[in-house]
Scaffold this active site. Structure first.
Site, PDB file in Angstrom:
ATOM      1  N   SER A 124       0.868  -1.190   0.000  1.00 36.87           N
ATOM      2  CA  SER A 124       0.000   0.000   0.000  1.00 36.87           C
ATOM      3  C   SER A 124       0.895   1.226   0.000  1.00 36.87           C
ATOM      4  O   SER A 124       2.049   1.165   0.447  1.00 36.87           O
ATOM      5  CB  SER A 124      -0.868   0.004   1.264  1.00 36.87           C
ATOM      6  OG  SER A 124      -1.548   1.235   1.392  1.00 36.87           O
ATOM      7  N   TYR A 137      -2.081   0.008  10.951  1.00 36.95           N
ATOM      8  CA  TYR A 137      -2.154  -0.414   9.541  1.00 36.95           C
ATOM      9  C   TYR A 137      -0.884   0.024   8.796  1.00 36.95           C
ATOM     10  O   TYR A 137      -0.268  -0.776   8.069  1.00 36.95           O
ATOM     11  CB  TYR A 137      -3.410   0.164   8.879  1.00 36.95           C
ATOM     12  CG  TYR A 137      -3.529  -0.204   7.422  1.00 36.95           C
ATOM     13  CD1 TYR A 137      -3.783  -1.514   7.031  1.00 36.95           C
ATOM     14  CD2 TYR A 137      -3.375   0.767   6.425  1.00 36.95           C
ATOM     15  CE1 TYR A 137      -3.887  -1.857   5.682  1.00 36.95           C
ATOM     16  CE2 TYR A 137      -3.480   0.425   5.080  1.00 36.95           C
ATOM     17  CZ  TYR A 137      -3.733  -0.881   4.712  1.00 36.95           C
ATOM     18  OH  TYR A 137      -3.820  -1.207   3.380  1.00 36.95           O
TER      19      TYR A 137
HETATM   20  N1  NAP Z   1      -8.760  -0.654  -0.719  1.00 38.31           N
HETATM   21  C1  NAP Z   1      -7.697   0.136  -0.624  1.00 38.31           C
HETATM   22  O1  NAP Z   1      -7.819   1.382  -0.641  1.00 38.31           O
HETATM   23  C2  NAP Z   1      -6.316  -0.465  -0.519  1.00 38.31           C
HETATM   24  C3  NAP Z   1      -5.226   0.358  -0.786  1.00 38.31           C
HETATM   25  C4  NAP Z   1      -3.947  -0.172  -0.700  1.00 38.31           C
HETATM   26  C5  NAP Z   1      -3.771  -1.488  -0.354  1.00 38.31           C
HETATM   27  N2  NAP Z   1      -4.847  -2.277  -0.073  1.00 38.31           N
HETATM   28  C6  NAP Z   1      -4.588  -3.677   0.309  1.00 38.31           C
HETATM   29  O2  NAP Z   1      -5.203  -4.519  -0.634  1.00 38.31           O
HETATM   30  C7  NAP Z   1      -5.418  -5.791  -0.041  1.00 38.31           C
HETATM   31  C8  NAP Z   1      -6.820  -6.260  -0.392  1.00 38.31           C
HETATM   32  O3  NAP Z   1      -7.757  -5.402   0.208  1.00 38.31           O
HETATM   33  P1  NAP Z   1      -9.083  -4.896  -0.522  1.00 38.31           P
HETATM   34  O4  NAP Z   1      -8.981  -3.429  -0.630  1.00 38.31           O
HETATM   35  O5  NAP Z   1      -9.342  -5.699  -1.732  1.00 38.31           O
HETATM   36  O6  NAP Z   1     -10.149  -5.181   0.646  1.00 38.31           O
HETATM   37  P2  NAP Z   1     -11.356  -6.211   0.763  1.00 38.31           P
HETATM   38  O7  NAP Z   1     -12.300  -6.041  -0.363  1.00 38.31           O
HETATM   39  O8  NAP Z   1     -11.869  -6.055   2.172  1.00 38.31           O
HETATM   40  O9  NAP Z   1     -10.652  -7.640   0.635  1.00 38.31           O
HETATM   41  C9  NAP Z   1      -9.838  -8.159   1.662  1.00 38.31           C
HETATM   42  C10 NAP Z   1      -9.643  -9.642   1.415  1.00 38.31           C
HETATM   43  O10 NAP Z   1      -8.772 -10.161   2.445  1.00 38.31           O
HETATM   44  C11 NAP Z   1      -9.339 -11.371   2.935  1.00 38.31           C
HETATM   45  N3  NAP Z   1      -8.923 -11.629   4.297  1.00 38.31           N
HETATM   46  C12 NAP Z   1      -8.974 -10.785   5.368  1.00 38.31           C
HETATM   47  N4  NAP Z   1      -8.506 -11.424   6.455  1.00 38.31           N
HETATM   48  C13 NAP Z   1      -8.150 -12.680   6.067  1.00 38.31           C
HETATM   49  C14 NAP Z   1      -7.601 -13.808   6.739  1.00 38.31           C
HETATM   50  N5  NAP Z   1      -7.308 -13.779   8.046  1.00 38.31           N
HETATM   51  N6  NAP Z   1      -7.363 -14.934   6.029  1.00 38.31           N
HETATM   52  C15 NAP Z   1      -7.658 -14.991   4.709  1.00 38.31           C
HETATM   53  N7  NAP Z   1      -8.172 -13.957   4.020  1.00 38.31           N
HETATM   54  C16 NAP Z   1      -8.419 -12.831   4.698  1.00 38.31           C
HETATM   55  C17 NAP Z   1     -10.837 -11.147   2.824  1.00 38.31           C
HETATM   56  O11 NAP Z   1     -11.476 -12.406   2.749  1.00 38.31           O
HETATM   57  P3  NAP Z   1     -12.516 -13.018   3.781  1.00 38.31           P
HETATM   58  O12 NAP Z   1     -12.858 -11.926   4.779  1.00 38.31           O
HETATM   59  O13 NAP Z   1     -13.657 -13.437   2.919  1.00 38.31           O
HETATM   60  O14 NAP Z   1     -11.769 -14.150   4.382  1.00 38.31           O
HETATM   61  C18 NAP Z   1     -10.945 -10.426   1.485  1.00 38.31           C
HETATM   62  O15 NAP Z   1     -10.969 -11.348   0.436  1.00 38.31           O
HETATM   63  C19 NAP Z   1      -5.146  -5.626   1.453  1.00 38.31           C
HETATM   64  O16 NAP Z   1      -3.871  -6.146   1.767  1.00 38.31           O
HETATM   65  C20 NAP Z   1      -5.166  -4.113   1.640  1.00 38.31           C
HETATM   66  O17 NAP Z   1      -4.366  -3.717   2.724  1.00 38.31           O
HETATM   67  C21 NAP Z   1      -6.121  -1.799  -0.167  1.00 38.31           C
END
Ligand code: NAP
Length: 236
Positions: A124, A137
């Protein structure tokens, strides 16, 4: 593909599958995973919580993946220290840092033995800059960046490529999780600005892993045009 049930992970699973990959979609929610897997030709769901080192090893070692997208992660809350819940800090550290380590250690030996493979970390911009209330975070994402740099050294000469994709704001379920289901607060994060879509990040990951074998993209930072830093967002 970890965290494949939602957001960036689901979009990346779809993009990789559309490009011909056999995708194993990992997460904790069977129904959500199977729904995304059904959209991926040759996709299959694998239930695993990345916080559980043994479960990750048991689930991922037999897969023998030649491409891993280490994506599962979350934020919980945006309180400024000393406010915040130590139990939530533990979930974030156990998922974003220890979970990433569990996935690395379960999948790298197979790639090293094969002398090839791609390991893409989803970091990120919070691993490069901080912001008010971002404490735990941001600390975990800075740690992911350190793991990326350490892996570049440890994997030198192995034939295995490691990369980190570091997005700014992406419209996913992330803010809903962070604000514990408060939909209005989650929507306010993106008010008046155009965030990245999960498909934008997926396209970047697909580009990284389809470079010729001698090219390792390494670090890719992807900002929405409306976001200049973690603290400066242009809103109309
Ligand atoms: N959205 C943003 O603005 C942003 C920006 C920069 C980086 N990111 C990063 O992108 C990545 C994906 O996030 P997203 O934005 O796509 O959010 P999201 O839609 O909430 O997806 C998060 C995913 O992580 C999974 N997850 C969470 N805890 C878990 C665990 N203990 N074991 C297995 N799976 C788990 C969730 O699956 P289940 O809950 O179904 O298990 C879900 O599939 C993260 O690392 C986040 O930090 C996001």
């Amino acid at each position: 593909m970890t965290g494949a049930s939602s957001g960036i992970g689901a979009a990346t699973a779809r993009a990789l599958a559309a490009a011909g990959a056999e995708v194993v979609l990992c997460g904790r929610d069977r129904a959500r995973l199977e729904a995304v897997a059904a959209e991926c030709p040759r996709g299959r769901a694998l239930l695993v919580d990345v916080r559980d080192a043994q479960a990750v090893r048991r689930a991922l070692e037999p897969v023998g993946a030649d491409l891993v997208v280490n994506n599962a992660g979350l934020a919980l809350g945006a309180e400024q220290l000393p406010a915040g819940d130590p139990a939530e800090w533990a979930v974030v550290v156990d998922t974003n840092l220890k979970g990433v380590l569990h996935v690395l250690s379960a999948t790298l030996p197979g790639m090293k033995a094969a002398g090839r493979g791609d390991h893409v970390l989803v970091g990120s911009v919070a691993g490069r800059q901080v912001y008010p209330g971002g404490n735990v975070y941001c600390a975990t994402k800075h740690a992911v960046r350190a793991l990326y740099e350490a892996q570049r050294l440890d994997l030198a000469g192995s034939g295995v490529r490691v990369a980190t994709v570091d997005p700014g704001m992406v419209a996913t379920g992330f803010s809903g999780v962070r604000f514990r289901g408060d939909a209005a607060r989650a929507a306010a994060v993106y008010a008046g600005m155009t965030p990245l879509s999960p498909a934008d990040v997926a396209e970047a990951i697909l580009w990284i892993v389809t470079r010729p074998p001698h090219v390792n993209v390494g670090e890719l930072v992807l900002w929405p045009t409306d976001q200049a830093s973690t603290t400066l967002v242009h809103r109309r």
